[in-house]
Design a protein around this motif. Structure first.
Motif, PDB file in Angstrom:
ATOM      1  N   HIS A   1       0.841  -1.199   0.000  1.00  0.00           N
ATOM      2  CA  HIS A   1       0.000   0.000   0.000  1.00  0.00           C
ATOM      3  C   HIS A   1       0.879   1.253   0.000  1.00  0.00           C
ATOM      4  O   HIS A   1       0.683   2.171  -0.797  1.00  0.00           O
ATOM      5  CB  HIS A   1      -0.909  -0.058   1.228  1.00  0.00           C
ATOM      6  CG  HIS A   1      -1.935   1.006   1.303  1.00  0.00           C
ATOM      7  ND1 HIS A   1      -1.986   1.882   2.363  1.00  0.00           N
ATOM      8  CD2 HIS A   1      -2.955   1.356   0.482  1.00  0.00           C
ATOM      9  CE1 HIS A   1      -2.993   2.713   2.191  1.00  0.00           C
ATOM     10  NE2 HIS A   1      -3.598   2.420   1.061  1.00  0.00           N
TER      11      HIS A   1
ATOM     12  N   ASN B   1      -0.345   4.447  -1.796  1.00  0.00           N
ATOM     13  CA  ASN B   1      -1.674   4.117  -1.257  1.00  0.00           C
ATOM     14  C   ASN B   1      -2.648   3.598  -2.310  1.00  0.00           C
ATOM     15  O   ASN B   1      -3.834   3.438  -2.017  1.00  0.00           O
ATOM     16  CB  ASN B   1      -2.307   5.300  -0.512  1.00  0.00           C
ATOM     17  CG  ASN B   1      -1.470   5.765   0.648  1.00  0.00           C
ATOM     18  OD1 ASN B   1      -0.730   4.990   1.227  1.00  0.00           O
ATOM     19  ND2 ASN B   1      -1.560   7.018   0.992  1.00  0.00           N
ATOM     20  N   LEU B   2      -2.189   3.346  -3.508  1.00  0.00           N
ATOM     21  CA  LEU B   2      -3.083   2.872  -4.568  1.00  0.00           C
ATOM     22  C   LEU B   2      -3.409   1.391  -4.402  1.00  0.00           C
ATOM     23  O   LEU B   2      -2.530   0.568  -4.163  1.00  0.00           O
ATOM     24  CB  LEU B   2      -2.454   3.094  -5.944  1.00  0.00           C
ATOM     25  CG  LEU B   2      -3.295   2.657  -7.132  1.00  0.00           C
ATOM     26  CD1 LEU B   2      -4.553   3.521  -7.243  1.00  0.00           C
ATOM     27  CD2 LEU B   2      -2.475   2.737  -8.413  1.00  0.00           C
TER      28      LEU B   2
ATOM     29  N   GLU C   1      -7.715   4.804  -3.158  1.00  0.00           N
ATOM     30  CA  GLU C   1      -6.650   5.029  -2.190  1.00  0.00           C
ATOM     31  C   GLU C   1      -7.235   4.890  -0.783  1.00  0.00           C
ATOM     32  O   GLU C   1      -7.570   5.878  -0.132  1.00  0.00           O
ATOM     33  CB  GLU C   1      -6.043   6.417  -2.386  1.00  0.00           C
ATOM     34  CG  GLU C   1      -5.370   6.577  -3.730  1.00  0.00           C
ATOM     35  CD  GLU C   1      -4.888   7.984  -3.987  1.00  0.00           C
ATOM     36  OE1 GLU C   1      -4.544   8.706  -3.019  1.00  0.00           O
ATOM     37  OE2 GLU C   1      -4.869   8.378  -5.160  1.00  0.00           O
TER      38      GLU C   1
ATOM     39  N   ARG D   1      -7.544   4.325   3.240  1.00  0.00           N
ATOM     40  CA  ARG D   1      -6.737   4.833   4.350  1.00  0.00           C
ATOM     41  C   ARG D   1      -7.148   4.140   5.647  1.00  0.00           C
ATOM     42  O   ARG D   1      -8.323   3.866   5.848  1.00  0.00           O
ATOM     43  CB  ARG D   1      -6.926   6.336   4.518  1.00  0.00           C
ATOM     44  CG  ARG D   1      -6.438   7.147   3.326  1.00  0.00           C
ATOM     45  CD  ARG D   1      -6.566   8.628   3.560  1.00  0.00           C
ATOM     46  NE  ARG D   1      -5.793   9.115   4.685  1.00  0.00           N
ATOM     47  CZ  ARG D   1      -4.486   9.382   4.671  1.00  0.00           C
ATOM     48  NH1 ARG D   1      -3.797   9.184   3.583  1.00  0.00           N
ATOM     49  NH2 ARG D   1      -3.876   9.852   5.742  1.00  0.00           N
TER      50      ARG D   1
END
Length: 162
Positions: free
Chosen positions: A22, A27-28, A46, A48
């Motif tokens: 990640h 974060n993709l 993305e 979180r």
């Protein structure tokens, strides 16, 4: 409901691989949802981790969020560019719940701004999905063998080697 905080305790190996991949891709991830006609859809996202939960939120009025509003099941796969999977990859499975709490949204937006400079403070979320994880797996290569780690809630991790 298995939130991210519980998942990382029950499946530390998979969580480590997911976090590594990640982070490596900015974060993709790729999000799998179910379309209205029952066929699959794959979309970039993305996700979180926020306050012990995995959050799937993003641009309003997207078809991926319309899919989740209709059918909350999802698959989240770390983005992979290495066909040899040298750094591993991970998949998370589950369902989402839309959390309409504007105070949580405000804290999320503030944290996002502090970490990345991306400013969505004061904007309305049309969906703010919290993931309930129902399964996960990761793949790593070691000693010329494929190691597949599999997790189900309450069952811990198990490894299959091929």
């Amino acid at each position: 409901m298995t939130l991210w905080s519980e998942f990382t305790q029950e499946a530390p190996k998979i969580a480590t691989v997911f976090n590594r991949r990640h982070k490596a891709t900015g974060n993709l991830c790729m999000l799998g949802t179910v379309r209205a006609d029952g066929s699959p859809r794959i979309s970039p996202i993305e996700p979180r981790v926020f306050e012990g939960t995995l959050v799937l939120a993003g641009m309003p009025n997207t078809t991926k969020f319309k899919d989740l509003a209709r059918d909350p099941r999802f698959c989240l796969h770390t983005a992979t560019v290495d066909t040899m999977v040298g750094d591993g990859d991970a998949k998370l499975f589950g369902t989402v719940t839309d959390l309409p709490d504007k105070e949580v949204h405000a804290r999320f937006a503030q944290e996002l701004f502090e970490e990345s400079g991306f400013d969505i403070r004061g904007m309305e979320f049309d969906h703010f999905y919290i993931a309930d994880l129902t399964g996960a797996s990761c793949v790593e290569i070691g000693d010329d063998k494929l190691a597949i780690t599999i997790w189900k809630p309450g069952q811990g991790e198990r490894v299959v080697r091929k």
